[in-house]
Design an enzyme around this catalytic site. Structure first.
Site, PDB file in Angstrom:
ATOM      1  N   ASP A   2      12.193  13.118  89.711  1.00  0.00           N
ATOM      2  CA  ASP A   2      10.737  14.025  90.076  1.00  0.00           C
ATOM      3  C   ASP A   2       9.857  13.459  88.979  1.00  0.00           C
ATOM      4  O   ASP A   2      10.647  13.118  88.208  1.00  0.00           O
ATOM      5  CB  ASP A   2      10.638  15.704  90.056  1.00  0.00           C
ATOM      6  CG  ASP A   2      10.913  16.523  91.294  1.00  0.00           C
ATOM      7  OD1 ASP A   2      11.167  15.523  91.844  1.00  0.00           O
ATOM      8  OD2 ASP A   2      11.545  17.629  91.003  1.00  0.00           O
ATOM      9  N   ASP A  45      12.459  21.108  90.942  1.00  0.00           N
ATOM     10  CA  ASP A  45      12.281  22.232  90.809  1.00  0.00           C
ATOM     11  C   ASP A  45      11.484  23.022  91.945  1.00  0.00           C
ATOM     12  O   ASP A  45      11.549  24.517  91.546  1.00  0.00           O
ATOM     13  CB  ASP A  45      10.948  22.379  89.835  1.00  0.00           C
ATOM     14  CG  ASP A  45       9.934  21.512  89.926  1.00  0.00           C
ATOM     15  OD1 ASP A  45       9.671  21.453  91.433  1.00  0.00           O
ATOM     16  OD2 ASP A  45       9.090  20.972  89.110  1.00  0.00           O
ATOM     17  N   ASP A 105      12.693  21.620  97.651  1.00  0.00           N
ATOM     18  CA  ASP A 105      13.818  20.773  96.612  1.00  0.00           C
ATOM     19  C   ASP A 105      15.279  20.836  97.366  1.00  0.00           C
ATOM     20  O   ASP A 105      15.898  20.140  96.978  1.00  0.00           O
ATOM     21  CB  ASP A 105      13.572  20.395  95.603  1.00  0.00           C
ATOM     22  CG  ASP A 105      12.306  19.644  94.538  1.00  0.00           C
ATOM     23  OD1 ASP A 105      12.067  18.917  95.481  1.00  0.00           O
ATOM     24  OD2 ASP A 105      11.740  19.807  93.939  1.00  0.00           O
TER      25      ASP A 105
END
Length: 859
Positions: free
Chosen positions: A326, A593, A597
């Protein structure tokens, strides 16, 4: 989830009474998500017996038990093997159990967050877990949405829903719109009514649908299974070979003469020797080595801010060939900061600002609703809009107190920012003059200013992926409070900066042969700029989630191979990318997070969830939790993972060399007419006790910098490398030849058969211990001699001391006889020097071949 009309009909819009809240809790449940069903502890423990090496050991126990019944002896062998099995499985179970408890404590804190509700017609603070369907909840900037519901009042509310959508920009929420558990209010104030709590929320439904499991087989598990198969085949072939050979020899020399008692006794002795071969071939210490290596790596990784939830993930992260990361919070600080401005620095304004910098300072301080909250580490956390928080931190960095300016210049009137106006306005009184302060999008404010400003500087900052914000003002004359005819003051560029160590960590990963790819919900321009600054963009492609999603399956595999950045990624795009990369043979690590995901975290070879910003669902799906949400922690985990794998290989060289030489010696000595080289109890000492202690010594080896100078081990690469195979074969052959010479000639010492056998046994153990030094230098360089691994010297010295005691005082148990000091000196020199020289020559030969490019690094 109730519709807005249904929840209004059920609970009204004025808040519940305490009795009504209790009734709602009984009817619709508490605001706690049911954790995934945990297996009973006994099942968790039994899973450790699924290891292929453990299965071989259990088979060895069965064979030993049969022989023990037939001969009426051998119970000690069985107990020793069982002890090795229980110790190895116990270590793995205890470590995973402790990690699981730490994880549960981490999750429990989420349900204790304070929430303000209206109960019994009065504001009240309750824990998040106590929210029920129908509760009227008061929201303001900085609050976490405790359940799914509907907005009943909104004064400029913006919500960060990135956990669901992957979109980094907060979404504007109006009255009557849905809000979701797991999102955060970034700006504004309002009220919501809870329409779903706990498992009934969107987050709860996703968690239940996922059915978190870890079915992906890790590279280490696959390699150990293959190794176990090869060891089993070797043991069985050797057992059949020795049985067949001895039976033929027995026929030729007259020991096997037909169906009689004498023949049966001889055949039984042949069978016993075959069993010894099978037991000797099994590396009893390997499960212990793996368990101890994983345990040590797990503790070291926890200290490096990586909480390991699945023990074998310690090694898997070291085998990663690509990391899909990310952006926000992992590569960046997740804290907006002013990174550029039209003025050098903010300036404290007087009664009436006299410069553009002073006007910008006053506007940034007064024309906003955000606040800064001082934290224990000295940093300031923004409560409210992140862009306004960046402005306040900018002032704070130049010793300007925004609170003082707000107290001195209270707002007479304020119009909050909204998506249509793209600006915010505040009227203040300055020395008796009414001043309108405006901040907002530069392209909007420039059209309201006279004269129109030059936006070249704004465009420069925007090209660097910054969020630009302009400032203007005017003095209000009469009743004209219109936002026209403004005076342009300047602009700032705001961005979420990279963490200080990200660029260096990305470079280290790339140097280690790991390709880093960024997956973000940001625009391609922003993603391109951040990836370039972090060093991720290195000639690969930038593709949007939609473009990738619309490709056929084979097209996704081809696109994934060249992809550096995926922008505008939606929830399932990361999962598709992971699947495509795994089709190319990559070992994929994924960071995440958000709730969205979780599928990618579960599918990845190793999932890394955020410990600070991560949702419960993401962390439940992960293998490792990054406690500091930092990419740099991943690099440390890779380092420790590779060290773990190398330590297991060190032990394999050590033990398989011993096992190989024992098998050949036990086979060759009787065929050549020599006495049996080892007694059963001696093989027990060598195979169980000594190798288990050696596992502790070699798995404690500290990682060295060279681990990040080579490429990852391929998924299908055997755990026994060419270097290891040559080292095992050459050193093992030397031990066999030297051992047979001692048994036949007694060239190292000894006059009687017992003395010759004792010298042989002592020399074999000393040579094996010295070979441990060669195993330490597996990468071609001897590590720090003493400081690198003091455990090695302590354990190996202990083995030598025990061996001396066995020879000198173990006659009744081991059948040995005491040796003289001169014989011990001869043994030490004769066993140590050749083995060390042999190890040096093998390493040197492979180093030359590696330098010439004939064999790859790490082979």
């Amino acid at each position: 989830m109730f519709t807005l009309d249904e929840i209004r009909e059920y609970a009204g819009v004025d808040g519940l009474t305490s009795p009504a809240a209790e009734e709602s809790r009984k009817k619709y449940g508490a605001n706690v998500m049911t954790p995934p069903e945990r297996e009973p502890l006994w099942k968790q423990y039994l899973k450790n017996f699924d290891s292929p090496i453990i299965k071989i050991l259990l088979f060895a126990v069965m064979i030993s038990a049969v022989v023990s019944v037939l001969e009426g002896s051998g119970l000690l062998d069985i107990l020793a093997i069982l002890a090795a099995i229980l110790l190895a499985t116990g270590i793995s179970f205890c470590n995973e159990y402790r990690s699981s408890r730490e994880f549960d404590v981490l999750n429990a804190r989420r349900d204790d967050v304070a929430v303000r509700v209206i109960r019994d017609s009065h504001p009240k603070v309750v824990r998040s877990r106590d929210i029920v369907v129908g509760d009227l909840i008061l929201l303001e900037a900085g609050d976490a949405i405790p359940g799914d519901g509907w907005l009943l009042a909104s004064n400029g509310i913006f919500c960060d829903e990135s956990a669901f959508t992957g979109e980094s920009e907060p979404a504007h929420k109006e009255i009557g719109e849905k809000v979701f558990k797991g999102s955060f209010v970034t700006d504004g104030k309002g009220r919501m009514i809870a329409a779903a709590v706990g498992d009934a929320t969107g987050m709860g439904v996703i968690a239940a649908a996922l059915g978190i499991d870890h079915s992906t087989r890790t590279p280490l598990e696959s390699k150990l299974e293959n190794l176990a198969g090869r060891i089993s085949e070797f043991g069985y072939v050797m057992a059949i070979l020795i049985c067949s050979t001895l039976i033929i020899r027995g026929i030729l020399v007259g020991d096997v003469t037909g169906f009689n008692v004498a023949t049966a006794n001889h055949v039984l002795s042949y069978f016993m020797l075959a069993v010894v071969i099978i037991v000797a071939a099994v590396p009893e210490g390997l499960p212990m080595s793996v368990a101890l290596s994983l345990s040590l790596a797990m503790r070291k990784m926890t200290r490096a801010n990586c909480l390991v939830r699945r023990l074998v993930a310690c090694e898997t992260i070291g085998s990663a060939t690509t990391i899909c990361t990310d952006k926000t919070g992992t590569l960046t600080k997740n804290q907006m900061e002013v990174a550029g401005a039209s003025v050098t620095s903010p300036t404290l304004p007087g009664p009436v600002p006299a410069s553009a910098a002073a006007w910008i300072t006053l506007n940034a301080a007064v024309n906003g609703t955000a606040h800064l909250e001082e934290q224990e580490d000295g940093r300031a956390r923004a409560i409210g809009n992140s862009t306004e928080g960046a402005l306040l931190r900018w002032l704070r960095a130049h010793a300007i107190d925004y609170r003082q300016l707000r107290d001195e210049h209270p707002a007479c009137r304020q119009i909050l920012f909204d998506g249509k106006r793209k600006r915010m306005s505040t009227v203040v009184d300055l020395d008796g003059r009414r001043i309108l302060l405006v901040k907002g999008a530069p392209e909007i404010l420039s059209g309201l200013c006279m004269p129109a400003p030059n936006l070249h500087g704004v465009e420069t900052l925007a090209s660097r992926a910054m969020r630009t914000l302009a400032f203007a003002h005017k003095e209000i004359t009469g009743d004209d409070e219109s936002e026209t005819g403004l005076l342009w003051d300047g602009y700032v560029g705001i961005r979420d900066p990279l963490r200080d160590d990200v660029a260096q960590s990305v470079t280290r990963c790339q140097h280690a042969g790991i390709r880093v790819r960024m997956v973000t919900g940001d625009t391609p321009a922003t993603a391109h700029a951040v990836a370039s600054e972090a060093g991720i963009l290195r000639g690969g492609t930038v593709i949007t989630g939609r473009e990738f999603r619309e490709l056929p399956a084979e097209g996704q595999v081809a696109a994934a191979a060249s992809l550096d950045v995926m922008a505008r990624a939606e929830p399932m795009d990361k999962l598709l990318l992971v699947q495509a990369l795994q089709e190319t043979g990559a070992v994929v690590a994924v960071t995440g997070d958000g709730t969205n995901d979780a599928p990618a975290l579960r599918r990845a070879d190793v999932g890394l969830a955020m410990g600070i910003a991560g949702t419960d669902v993401a962390r439940e799906a992960s293998d490792i939790i990054l406690l500091d949400d930092s990419f740099a922690s991943i690099t440390s985990a890779v380092w420790w993972g590779r060290s773990l794998y190398e330590n297991i290989q060190r032990f394999l060289i050590f033990q398989l060399t011993i096992n190989f030489s024992i098998c050949i010696l036990v086979l060759a000595a009787p065929l050549l007419g020599y006495p049996e080289p080892f007694t059963i109890i001696e093989i027990l000492w060598v195979n169980i006790i000594m190798d288990t202690l050696a596992a502790l010594a070699l798995c404690s080896e500290a990682p060295h910098p060279g681990l990040l100078d080579r490429s990852p081990i391929l998924r299908d690469a055997p755990i026994i490398t060419p270097f290891m195979a040559v080292s095992i074969a050459v050193t093992g052959t030397f031990l066999v030849v030297a051992g047979l010479l001692q048994l036949s000639t007694g060239f190292l010492g000894g006059q009687t058969d017992a003395e010759i056998a004792s010298v042989f046994f002592a020399a074999f153990i000393i040579a094996a211990v010295i070979n441990g030094f060669n195993c330490r230098a597996m990468d071609g360089r001897m590590p720090a001699f003493f400081s690198g691994n003091p455990t090695f010297f302590f354990v190996m010295s202990g083995i030598v001391v025990i061996q001396v005691l066995i020879i000198q005082f173990g006659e009744s148990i081991f059948g040995t006889v005491p040796l003289t000091v001169a014989e011990w000196v001869t043994i030490a020199i004769a066993a140590a020097v050749p083995v060390l020289v042999l190890g040096f020559l093998i390493r040197s030969a492979f180093a030359c071949h590696r330098a010439s490019g004939k064999i790859p690094a790490g082979s």
